[in-house]
Design a protein around this motif. Structure first.
Motif, PDB file in Angstrom:
ATOM      1  N   UNK A   1      16.503 -28.913 -20.667  1.00 47.39           N
ATOM      2  CA  UNK A   1      15.404 -28.380 -21.472  1.00 47.39           C
ATOM      3  C   UNK A   1      14.467 -29.507 -21.885  1.00 47.39           C
ATOM      4  N   UNK A   2      13.185 -29.175 -22.061  1.00 45.30           N
ATOM      5  CA  UNK A   2      12.228 -30.198 -22.466  1.00 45.30           C
ATOM      6  C   UNK A   2      10.827 -29.652 -22.529  1.00 45.30           C
ATOM      7  N   UNK A   3       9.875 -30.568 -22.631  1.00 41.94           N
ATOM      8  CA  UNK A   3       8.464 -30.202 -22.685  1.00 41.94           C
ATOM      9  C   UNK A   3       7.751 -30.774 -21.469  1.00 41.94           C
ATOM     10  N   UNK A   4       6.878 -29.973 -20.881  1.00 42.29           N
ATOM     11  CA  UNK A   4       6.101 -30.411 -19.731  1.00 42.29           C
ATOM     12  C   UNK A   4       4.988 -31.327 -20.238  1.00 42.29           C
ATOM     13  N   UNK A   5       5.009 -32.570 -19.802  1.00 42.54           N
ATOM     14  CA  UNK A   5       3.995 -33.552 -20.188  1.00 42.54           C
ATOM     15  C   UNK A   5       2.797 -33.444 -19.256  1.00 42.54           C
TER      16      UNK A   5
END
Length: 168
Positions: free
Chosen positions: A107-111
């Motif tokens: 899981x994470x954030x799209x940079x």
């Protein structure tokens, strides 16, 4: 912190911690105290290890390094634990033909999104930059192909296993 160094088709596990102005490097149960000083930025260093002096010339190229040590050249690939984990996830077998969904390994954030639909990509080309646990991870194409669709946008939060890009 653990690092994995690939040299001559062999991978060596290093555990590196700072001890004052020196580095304590554990290799295979043996600990070495190393003193490294920059002589001429960005690539010339002096290293003291086991009462021996070494001059290092380092040419960094991403996660690969050409290191010249007292006239002997070493080609190294260096990964920290997260980069190695991500690489291992991405290197699993993928079909050589047909549609392939490239999914988020965590899981994470799209940079950033580095491709557009219709673009032809080669294996290893960056597709998406994903930020997870304060680290940016490049999600790369596992094979050659054409980008059929991009399923995410910069700033979007994604879950592990969520499709990022579809290749064909």
């Amino acid at each position: 912190m653990k690092y994995y160094v690939e040299i001559n088709d062999e991978t060596i596990e290093l555990d590196i911690t700072e001890r004052g102005d020196k580095l304590a490097i554990s290799i295979g149960g043996r600990e070495l105290l190393v003193d490294v000083r920059e002589i001429n930025a960005p690539s010339l260093y002096s290293m003291l290890m086991d009462n021996q002096s070494y001059e290092l010339f380092i040419d960094a190229q991403g996660d690969s390094y050409n290191v010249l040590v007292n006239d002997e050249l070493f080609r190294l690939k260096v990964q920290d634990e997260w980069a190695r984990r991500l690489s291992n996830i991405q290197s699993r077998a993928h079909p050589a033909e047909g549609e392939l969904q490239v999914k988020a390994p965590m899981p994470g954030a799209v940079v950033a999104v580095e491709v557009t639909p219709g673009e032809t990509v080669k294996r290893g080309k960056g597709l998406v930059i994903l930020s997870a646990m304060k680290m940016e991870n490049a999600i790369k194409a596992p094979r050659d192909g054409t980008v059929k669709s991009v399923e995410v946008t910069a700033g979007q939060t994604v879950q592990q296993g969520q499709t990022l890009v579809v290749l064909e």
